[in-house]
Design a protein around this motif. Structure first.
Motif, PDB file in Angstrom:
ATOM      1  N   GLN A 207       0.846  -1.194   0.000  1.00  0.00           N
ATOM      2  CA  GLN A 207       0.000   0.000   0.000  1.00  0.00           C
ATOM      3  C   GLN A 207       0.888   1.253   0.000  1.00  0.00           C
ATOM      4  O   GLN A 207       1.708   1.426   0.905  1.00  0.00           O
ATOM      5  N   HIS A 208       0.703   2.088  -1.020  1.00  0.00           N
ATOM      6  CA  HIS A 208       1.406   3.375  -1.101  1.00  0.00           C
ATOM      7  C   HIS A 208       0.400   4.489  -0.769  1.00  0.00           C
ATOM      8  O   HIS A 208      -0.677   4.539  -1.376  1.00  0.00           O
ATOM      9  N   PHE A 209       0.759   5.350   0.167  1.00  0.00           N
ATOM     10  CA  PHE A 209      -0.141   6.433   0.587  1.00  0.00           C
ATOM     11  C   PHE A 209       0.436   7.764   0.120  1.00  0.00           C
ATOM     12  O   PHE A 209       1.560   8.113   0.490  1.00  0.00           O
ATOM     13  N   ILE A 210      -0.333   8.489  -0.679  1.00  0.00           N
ATOM     14  CA  ILE A 210       0.164   9.709  -1.325  1.00  0.00           C
ATOM     15  C   ILE A 210      -0.706  10.881  -0.872  1.00  0.00           C
ATOM     16  O   ILE A 210      -1.918  10.911  -1.145  1.00  0.00           O
ATOM     17  N   SER A 211      -0.086  11.836  -0.182  1.00  0.00           N
ATOM     18  CA  SER A 211      -0.868  12.964   0.349  1.00  0.00           C
ATOM     19  C   SER A 211       0.063  14.103   0.705  1.00  0.00           C
ATOM     20  O   SER A 211       1.269  13.899   0.859  1.00  0.00           O
ATOM     21  N   PRO A 212      -0.521  15.306   0.917  1.00  0.00           N
ATOM     22  CA  PRO A 212       0.302  16.358   1.527  1.00  0.00           C
ATOM     23  C   PRO A 212       0.596  15.959   2.976  1.00  0.00           C
ATOM     24  O   PRO A 212      -0.180  15.195   3.568  1.00  0.00           O
ATOM     25  N   PRO A 213       1.695  16.466   3.539  1.00  0.00           N
ATOM     26  CA  PRO A 213       2.061  16.076   4.910  1.00  0.00           C
ATOM     27  C   PRO A 213       0.931  16.297   5.916  1.00  0.00           C
ATOM     28  O   PRO A 213       0.749  15.495   6.832  1.00  0.00           O
ATOM     29  N   SER A 214       0.146  17.353   5.722  1.00  0.00           N
ATOM     30  CA  SER A 214      -0.912  17.652   6.704  1.00  0.00           C
ATOM     31  C   SER A 214      -2.097  16.695   6.612  1.00  0.00           C
ATOM     32  O   SER A 214      -2.954  16.703   7.492  1.00  0.00           O
TER      33      SER A 214
END
Ligand code: CP
Length: 333
Positions: A207-214
């Motif tokens: 599972q790769h999770f892609i998001s802004p740090p916040s």
């Protein structure tokens, strides 16, 4: 009424095991509640997906089999797909729904508590579907009712029935083992993300999770996934991982959950995809989104063969029919 026989799942035991072999539609669920995917074993999930596939292939076999069964719909937050697909599923099975309607036109607006409301509607119906803005609301409500209660979303918590239709879609398009999935967008407040991440621990996935740090996945979820031995990685750009993905699951930034609208404005509009963004993706990529979308998937992606989000939404019907069948079957009595 078609009735099933057989095994017992204890939803109160995390990752409970099936106690007997599972011959597809002869599986059964006990009268109990579906609050989070943490409750679900691989066997539980496969039972629902297998039953959904049977219903998808031959819907007329179950049409009308739940004549007289009533499903209570309690939506304290807006919904299109979840509410209407549960209603469709129950009606296609031959049952009917009673709907509390908008909070403003119900006695909730006079100050009635959730506990009192569910106790009353449980007395009118055979099962309840609850969506509520407060995390934990479904767990609390389930303690006051003796009919199955299905969590249709509790704040930023969980949305397990969405996950079952997501898994059905993934299984149909990419398979559930040896899967590399990218989950992108609002991972902090996105309840569909939390439910999907937990459910996938039952399968061989990266599972790769892609998001802004916040908007990263809550740390307790990351901890739990590590504890389950799941391979996870966090990223702040899609480019770094896109080429490796079998599935890209895009989510909306959940504006309604931000306590500070300035914080929302800082991340709004980030993490959008269009046909050009996807130029380096695998041809066999499956692009999913729980919907509704705002601007995170451009309309030109709809034309790509990889776009699967409308099929995904349609899968809500057989999957919710299967779930109701397994929960309400007569062998549960
Ligand atoms: N995916 C989903 O839960 O959609 P709705 O909010 O329209 O029910």
């Amino acid at each position: 009424m078609v009735r099933n026989s057989v095994s017992v799942i204890d939803y109160r035991q995390p990752n409970s095991e099936i106690q007997e072999p599972r011959p597809t539609h002869h599986y059964k669920m006990r009268h109990d509640h579906l609050i989070t995917t943490k409750q679900l074993s691989r066997g539980d999930i496969e039972a629902v997906l297998d039953r959904a596939a049977e219903i998808d292939a031959e819907p007329e076999a179950v049409a009308g089999t739940y004549d007289g069964t009533l499903l209570g719909l309690l939506f304290y937050e807006p919904s299109t797909r979840t509410k209407m697909s549960f209603e469709t599923a129950m009606k296609r099975l031959g049952g009917d729904v009673v709907d509390m309607g908008a909070v403003e036109s119900s006695s909730v607006s006079k100050g009635e508590s959730l506990a009192d409301t569910v106790r009353v509607i449980a007395g009118y119906t055979d099962a309840l579907v609850l969506r509520h803005p407060r995390e934990g609301a479904a767990t609390m409500a389930s303690e006051f009712v003796d009919v199955p209660l299905l969590n249709a979303g509790d704040g930023a918590g969980h949305h397990p029935t969405q996950t079952l239709l997501d898994l059905y879609t993934i299984r149909e398009n990419a398979g559930l083992d040896d899967l590399t999935i990218g989950i992108m967008g609002d991972l902090k407040y996105g309840r569909t993300v939390h439910s999907l991440a937990y459910a996938l621990t039952n399968f061989e996935t990266t599972q790769h999770f892609i998001s802004p740090p916040s908007l990263q996945l809550p740390r307790e979820v990351v901890y739990d996934l590590h504890q389950q031995g799941t391979s996870i990685k966090e990223h702040d750009t899609l480019e770094s991982v896109l080429e490796t993905l079998d599935v890209l699951y895009v989510t909306r930034i959940q504006e309604e959950r931000f306590p500070d609208k300035d914080e929302y404005r800082k991340v709004a509009g980030q993490y959008q995809i269009d046909a050009e963004t996807l130029a380096d993706a695998r041809e066999g990529l499956t692009i999913m989104h729980p919907l509704p979308r705002v601007d995170e998937i451009a309309p030109d992606v709809d034309e790509l063969s990889q776009a699967t989000y409308f099929e995904q939404a349609h899968n809500g019907i057989p999957v919710r029919m299967a779930l109701l069948d397994l929960l309400l079957g007569d062998s549960n009595e």
